[in-house]
Design a protein around this motif. Structure first.
Motif, mmCIF file in Angstrom:
data_model
loop_
_atom_site.group_PDB
_atom_site.id
_atom_site.type_symbol
_atom_site.label_atom_id
_atom_site.label_comp_id
_atom_site.label_asym_id
_atom_site.label_seq_id
_atom_site.Cartn_x
_atom_site.Cartn_y
_atom_site.Cartn_z
ATOM 1 N N GLN A 94 17.266 22.440 76.280
ATOM 2 C CA GLN A 94 15.864 23.241 76.467
ATOM 3 C C GLN A 94 15.416 23.668 74.916
ATOM 4 O O GLN A 94 14.105 23.645 74.813
ATOM 5 C CB GLN A 94 16.179 24.539 77.163
ATOM 6 N N THR A 95 16.387 23.773 74.126
ATOM 7 C CA THR A 95 15.725 23.841 72.636
ATOM 8 C C THR A 95 15.232 22.885 71.982
ATOM 9 O O THR A 95 14.241 23.203 71.606
ATOM 10 C CB THR A 95 17.191 24.328 71.697
ATOM 11 N N ARG A 96 15.676 21.659 72.309
ATOM 12 C CA ARG A 96 14.927 20.541 71.940
ATOM 13 C C ARG A 96 13.643 20.361 72.845
ATOM 14 O O ARG A 96 12.886 19.372 72.197
ATOM 15 C CB ARG A 96 15.874 19.358 72.078
ATOM 16 N N GLU A 97 13.398 20.936 73.719
ATOM 17 C CA GLU A 97 12.071 20.944 74.459
ATOM 18 C C GLU A 97 10.828 21.606 73.740
ATOM 19 O O GLU A 97 9.732 21.521 74.257
ATOM 20 C CB GLU A 97 12.197 21.074 75.947
ATOM 21 N N GLY A 98 11.389 22.594 72.738
ATOM 22 C CA GLY A 98 10.454 23.369 72.207
ATOM 23 C C GLY A 98 10.384 24.853 72.416
ATOM 24 O O GLY A 98 11.765 25.083 72.634
ATOM 25 N N SER B 133 11.357 28.649 73.865
ATOM 26 C CA SER B 133 11.525 29.139 75.095
ATOM 27 C C SER B 133 11.618 30.459 74.974
ATOM 28 O O SER B 133 11.871 30.982 73.838
ATOM 29 C CB SER B 133 12.888 28.407 75.438
ATOM 30 N N ILE B 134 11.359 31.030 76.184
ATOM 31 C CA ILE B 134 11.576 32.720 76.446
ATOM 32 C C ILE B 134 12.729 32.811 77.460
ATOM 33 O O ILE B 134 12.666 32.152 78.568
ATOM 34 C CB ILE B 134 10.154 33.147 76.815
ATOM 35 N N CYS C 239 13.297 27.037 83.814
ATOM 36 C CA CYS C 239 14.651 26.423 83.775
ATOM 37 C C CYS C 239 15.524 27.238 84.134
ATOM 38 O O CYS C 239 16.258 27.911 83.220
ATOM 39 C CB CYS C 239 14.696 26.057 82.349
ATOM 40 N N PRO C 240 15.846 27.639 85.370
ATOM 41 C CA PRO C 240 16.885 28.634 85.653
ATOM 42 C C PRO C 240 18.081 27.923 85.949
ATOM 43 O O PRO C 240 18.315 26.642 86.469
ATOM 44 C CB PRO C 240 16.421 29.210 87.267
ATOM 45 N N PHE C 241 19.341 28.548 85.452
ATOM 46 C CA PHE C 241 20.632 28.079 85.704
ATOM 47 C C PHE C 241 21.467 29.187 85.431
ATOM 48 O O PHE C 241 20.983 30.293 84.951
ATOM 49 C CB PHE C 241 21.102 27.104 84.668
ATOM 50 N N HIS D 263 20.238 32.720 84.300
ATOM 51 C CA HIS D 263 19.619 32.572 83.145
ATOM 52 C C HIS D 263 18.457 32.323 83.231
ATOM 53 O O HIS D 263 17.941 30.669 83.528
ATOM 54 C CB HIS D 263 20.206 31.862 81.964
ATOM 55 N N PHE D 264 17.436 32.966 83.673
ATOM 56 C CA PHE D 264 15.767 32.578 83.892
ATOM 57 C C PHE D 264 15.022 32.164 82.734
ATOM 58 O O PHE D 264 14.309 33.124 82.237
ATOM 59 C CB PHE D 264 15.361 33.729 84.765
ATOM 60 N N ASN D 265 15.296 31.049 82.310
ATOM 61 C CA ASN D 265 14.646 30.656 80.857
ATOM 62 C C ASN D 265 13.301 29.828 81.101
ATOM 63 O O ASN D 265 13.182 29.113 82.347
ATOM 64 C CB ASN D 265 15.527 29.908 79.970
ATOM 65 N N LEU D 266 12.112 30.254 80.246
ATOM 66 C CA LEU D 266 11.072 29.772 80.278
ATOM 67 C C LEU D 266 10.728 28.767 79.263
ATOM 68 O O LEU D 266 10.779 29.228 78.147
ATOM 69 C CB LEU D 266 10.022 30.521 80.379
ATOM 70 N N SER D 267 10.458 27.224 79.273
ATOM 71 C CA SER D 267 10.188 26.462 78.307
ATOM 72 C C SER D 267 8.718 26.334 78.171
ATOM 73 O O SER D 267 7.989 26.392 79.289
ATOM 74 C CB SER D 267 10.812 25.119 78.532
ATOM 75 N N GLN D 268 8.363 26.124 77.006
ATOM 76 C CA GLN D 268 6.686 26.089 76.704
ATOM 77 C C GLN D 268 6.033 24.810 77.423
ATOM 78 O O GLN D 268 6.681 23.832 77.775
ATOM 79 C CB GLN D 268 6.680 25.909 75.341
ATOM 80 N N PRO D 269 4.792 25.051 77.940
ATOM 81 C CA PRO D 269 4.162 23.994 78.395
ATOM 82 C C PRO D 269 4.033 22.700 77.614
ATOM 83 O O PRO D 269 4.177 22.890 76.259
ATOM 84 C CB PRO D 269 2.528 24.466 78.674
#
Length: 474
Positions: free
Chosen positions: A342-346, A348-349, A381-383, A392-398
């Motif tokens: 997820q970090t490499r996708e930009g 995240s919140i 990105c929930p996991f 961990h209800f994480n949100l990746s940028q568009p």
């Protein structure tokens, strides 16, 4: 920075107390001043690393007399800024990294006594050397330290069977705000002669005192471990599967980790060594582990029979059961690589939340719908640890979005997600703590009576307000 004469005098005495090895200067200070993700950066009047409980006590007594704020720090791997100083430059950071002694291993009593600066992996290895298990396990176990694990009441992947850090601790040694030492290093499992003081300090993030050592519970080492990755059609199927797994495995069900396809795709795309064990993608996945100290094949037979029944009912679409330790580690690597992917996708919140297990499907549906309406194009990105209700209800940028512009919406996203959590009777700080990150949200959502009680406890144990100021409760 301008310091008062009394503060400078106290710092000089602190320097003499910890010696050259415990006084950190120049560029060597930098890692202590910055939270590892870069969300929180501060300044400090000093960074000190005492080598013993006695030195911690002396430092705290001097800070108490001079009114100097103290930020306790262990491995500095936290996610909420709880170990970072503020921008004033008037606080000191007290690192526990030099306190790394395993003081005792009592195999008959199944306990291990360790100092707060011990790296979690080293505690695990010490237990293994005694043919025992210390089950606290998390992604940062190679660098996080015991003091921080207890200070945040860390969770991890084995909570379903063994509980949080609080459940794995029998006793503590704590240095109080005024320098007094509470020796509560008891290995007793029954003691009704006092208030259970240790539970005040565990999870308090250094706001009530500094944990310097702990007596930990040990367990028999697993002799049989079964690991499986299951493909599922929906979160509802996952929640329905849990009782069947418990019925099949009893108390051997150790871990139950949910992964969405979006989160898994990011790990597969960016992290070397990750491989999809299935021929086709599926909406959801469940990583399951069962373990027992008993030898034999009974566990594997029970798991296989359970999965066959669940496939017949279409709750499990496909499944892979590890045939070796290497295969089991490869399945775990998928789960553990999600944050890096997820970090490499930009930008995240991130949200570390919990609700009742039965409400997880409803939470995922409602929270996803609300954030997608608020942030068109956001990738949800929930996991996480579905067996204990922690997602961990994480949100990746568009894709293609500006990272800074996306992060600027952090507070608004928090409010959207946290409102859903609160409406479902959940928690906005499941296992990562509150730190600086969630203080305002805690004040917004917590019961006023509960907040008042927390403040009264804080005032009783830290009347001058020097313990990790601005964290958890203010």
């Amino acid at each position: 920075m301008d310091l008062t004469h009394s503060t400078q005098e106290a710092l000089d005495r602190i320097r003499a107390t910890v010696g050259t090895a415990g006084w950190i200067e120049g560029e060597a200070r930098a890692p202590y001043l910055r939270e590892w993700r870069g969300l929180f950066q501060g300044r400090a009047a000093a960074v000190v690393a005492p080598a013993s409980t006695g030195e911690v006590s002396a430092v705290m007594a001097l800070c108490h007399q001079a009114g100097i704020g103290v930020v306790p720090q262990s491995g500095n791997t936290g996610l909420c800024g709880g170990a970072a100083p503020d921008a004033s430059g008037t606080q000191i950071i007290l690192s526990l990294r030099r306190m790394r002694q395993i003081r005792d291993v009592d195999v008959t009593n199944d306990t291990l006594t360790a100092e707060a600066g011990c790296i979690l992996a080293d505690v695990q290895h010490a237990a293994t050397d005694a043919d025992r298990l210390f089950p606290l396990s998390l992604a940062a176990e190679g660098s996080c330290m015991l003091g921080g694990n207890l200070g945040t009441n860390a969770g991890g992947t084995n909570v379903l069977r063994y509980g949080n850090a609080r459940d794995l601790c029998l006793g503590l040694e704590v240095v109080l705000a005024d320098g007094r030492v509470w020796n509560g290093l008891s290995g007793l499992r029954k003691d009704n002669s006092r208030y259970d003081l240790k539970d005040l300090f565990i999870g308090s993030e250094g706001t009530l005192g500094i944990i310097t050592a702990a007596v930990l519970r040990l367990y028999p080492r697993p002799r049989q471990v079964q690991t499986a990755l299951l493909a599922l059609p929906s979160p509802e199927a996952t929640v329905a599967l849990l009782p069947a797994l418990r019925e099949a495995g009893g108390d051997t069900l150790t871990a139950c980790e949910l992964m969405s396809r979006t989160s898994l795709t990011m790990a597969l795309k960016h992290v070397p060594g990750c491989r999809d064990p299935f021929d086709a993608p599926h909406p959801w996945y469940l990583l399951v582990e069962l373990s027992t100290p008993q030898a034999g094949d009974a566990l594997r037979d029970a798991l296989q029979a359970c999965l066959e029944r669940e496939m017949e009912q279409d709750r499990v679409v496909d499944g892979v059961v590890a045939e070796s330790l290497d295969q089991a580690q490869a399945l775990w690597r998928l789960r553990e690589s999600i944050p890096e992917g997820q970090t490499r996708e930009g930008a995240s919140i991130k949200h570390d939340v919990s609700v009742a297990v039965s409400r997880i499907p409803a939470f995922l549906a409602e929270a996803t719908a609300r954030v997608e309406a608020a942030l068109p194009g956001v990738r949800v990105c929930p996991f996480g640890h579905i067996g204990d209700g922690n997602i961990h209800f994480n949100l990746s940028q568009p894709e293609g979005a500006n990272p800074d512009a996306f992060r600027a919406q952090w507070d608004d996203c928090n409010r959207v997600v946290h409102d859903v959590v609160a409406a479902m009777g959940g928690s906005i700080a499941a296992e990562h703590g509150v730190g600086q990150l969630k203080v305002a949200e805690l004040e917004r959502l917590k019961d006023p009576v509960e907040l008042a009680l927390m403040r009264q406890i804080k005032a009783a144990l830290d009347p001058t307000g020097i313990m990790n100021p601005g964290k958890v409760v203010r």
